[in-house]
Design a protein around this motif. Structure first.
Motif, short mmCIF file in Angstrom:
data_model
loop_
_atom_site.label_atom_id
_atom_site.label_comp_id
_atom_site.label_asym_id
_atom_site.label_seq_id
_atom_site.Cartn_x
_atom_site.Cartn_y
_atom_site.Cartn_z
N ASN A 66 0.86 -1.18 0.00
CA ASN A 66 0.00 0.00 0.00
C ASN A 66 0.90 1.23 0.00
O ASN A 66 1.51 1.55 1.02
CB ASN A 66 -0.91 -0.01 1.23
N PRO A 67 0.99 1.94 -1.13
CA PRO A 67 1.91 3.08 -1.21
C PRO A 67 1.32 4.38 -0.72
O PRO A 67 1.97 5.42 -0.78
CB PRO A 67 2.21 3.15 -2.70
N GLY A 68 0.06 4.33 -0.23
CA GLY A 68 -0.59 5.57 0.19
C GLY A 68 -0.97 6.42 -1.01
O GLY A 68 -0.89 5.98 -2.16
N PRO A 69 -1.40 7.66 -0.76
CA PRO A 69 -1.82 8.52 -1.87
C PRO A 69 -0.64 8.98 -2.72
O PRO A 69 0.25 9.67 -2.23
CB PRO A 69 -2.50 9.70 -1.17
N ILE A 70 -0.64 8.56 -3.96
CA ILE A 70 0.41 8.94 -4.90
C ILE A 70 -0.24 9.61 -6.09
O ILE A 70 -1.23 9.11 -6.65
CB ILE A 70 1.23 7.72 -5.34
N ASP A 71 0.28 10.73 -6.48
CA ASP A 71 -0.29 11.49 -7.59
C ASP A 71 0.15 10.89 -8.93
O ASP A 71 1.27 11.10 -9.36
CB ASP A 71 0.11 12.96 -7.51
N THR A 72 -0.74 10.14 -9.54
CA THR A 72 -0.48 9.59 -10.87
C THR A 72 -1.34 10.31 -11.91
O THR A 72 -1.65 9.75 -12.95
CB THR A 72 -0.78 8.09 -10.90
N GLY A 73 -1.71 11.54 -11.60
CA GLY A 73 -2.52 12.33 -12.52
C GLY A 73 -3.94 12.55 -12.08
O GLY A 73 -4.68 13.30 -12.72
N GLU B 28 -0.79 17.03 1.63
CA GLU B 28 0.62 17.28 1.93
C GLU B 28 0.91 17.48 3.42
O GLU B 28 1.91 16.96 3.93
CB GLU B 28 1.13 18.47 1.12
N PRO B 29 0.08 18.21 4.18
CA PRO B 29 0.38 18.40 5.60
C PRO B 29 0.39 17.10 6.42
O PRO B 29 0.95 17.07 7.52
CB PRO B 29 -0.74 19.33 6.08
N HIS B 30 -0.22 16.05 5.91
CA HIS B 30 -0.30 14.78 6.64
C HIS B 30 0.90 13.87 6.35
O HIS B 30 0.99 12.78 6.92
CB HIS B 30 -1.60 14.05 6.29
N HIS B 31 1.79 14.31 5.49
CA HIS B 31 2.96 13.50 5.17
C HIS B 31 4.14 13.93 6.05
O HIS B 31 4.63 15.06 5.92
CB HIS B 31 3.34 13.64 3.70
N PRO B 32 4.61 13.05 6.94
CA PRO B 32 5.74 13.42 7.80
C PRO B 32 6.98 13.84 7.02
O PRO B 32 7.76 14.67 7.50
CB PRO B 32 6.01 12.14 8.59
N LEU B 33 7.16 13.29 5.83
CA LEU B 33 8.34 13.63 5.04
C LEU B 33 8.16 14.92 4.23
O LEU B 33 9.07 15.34 3.53
CB LEU B 33 8.70 12.47 4.10
#
Length: 221
Positions: A159-166, A177-182
């Motif tokens: 499960n890669p989480g939400p990834i923007d593929t378009g 974006e604010p929920h991504h620790p990185l």
């Protein structure tokens, strides 16, 4: 040279396309499938499609050493507006086809063994048939790790989480974006790197796992 079959690689910015590119860079031979002009077209909603796909790849490219399941059918709907026809199609493509592909792969796998990696999602609310069929996929792959382990086959769900593929618009990106620790959204190459490791000799000891490789996104729960 080892051969990997990667499904769902019809779009240039898809996870499957990124996986295929990474595997080629690592020295793999890669066969891809989709309904839109990749190496091997396959209607995975058909009960015969998975067997036909594996047979076609074997006929033209030889034995398959790794299987990456990245195909998916997804139409947003919930409890009150999901039709029986829509639910059945989601299950046919996302779950049944994956089961049949894994079985066909396992029957022809070389004596040296092989690896299966399936891409999944925990998106359910508002996207019920997709999420339910992905949940079935998870159980199929984890079961495969136990049943097919004696054949030297590892099997994992990623499960890669939400990834923007378009599919993301600016509002969606700003919300996530604010929920991504990185501090950034995932990119297709992030998932591709993990898949490549799981298929490598160094990654084969990992098996029967549902891996959250999402940059820490799921750690907020």
């Amino acid at each position: 040279m080892a051969l990997a079959l990667v499904t769902g690689a019809g779009r240039a910015n898809s996870l499957a396309a990124a996986v295929a590119d990474r595997l080629v860079a690592d020295g793999w031979e890669v066969a891809t499938s989709d309904l839109s002009g990749t190496d091997h077209d396959a209607d995975l909603s058909s009960p015969d499609g998975p067997d036909e796909l594996v047979a076609a790849v074997r006929r033209t490219r030889g034995a398959i050493d790794a299987l990456v399941l990245s195909h998916a059918h997804g139409v947003e709907s919930g409890i009150l507006d999901t039709t029986a026809e829509s639910f059945d199609r989601h299950v046919a493509v996302n779950a049944r086809a994956s089961l049949l592909l894994i079985a066909a792969f396992a029957r022809q796998v070389p004596e040296s063994g092989g690896a299966v990696v399936a891409l999944t999602s925990d998106h359910t609310t508002g996207n019920l048939p997709y999420g339910a069929s992905k949940g079935a996929l998870d159980r199929i792959v984890i079961s495969a790790a136990r049943e097919l382990g004696p054949r030297g086959i590892s099997a994992n769900v990623l499960n890669p989480g939400p990834i923007d593929t378009g599919w993301m618009d600016d509002e969606t990106r700003a919300a996530l974006e604010p929920h991504h620790p990185l501090g950034r959204l995932g990119e297709p190459r992030d998932a591709a790197d993990v898949v490549a490791f799981l298929l490598s000799p160094e990654g084969r000891w990992i098996s029967g796992q549902l891996l959250q490789a999402d940059g820490g996104f799921s750690a907020r729960y």
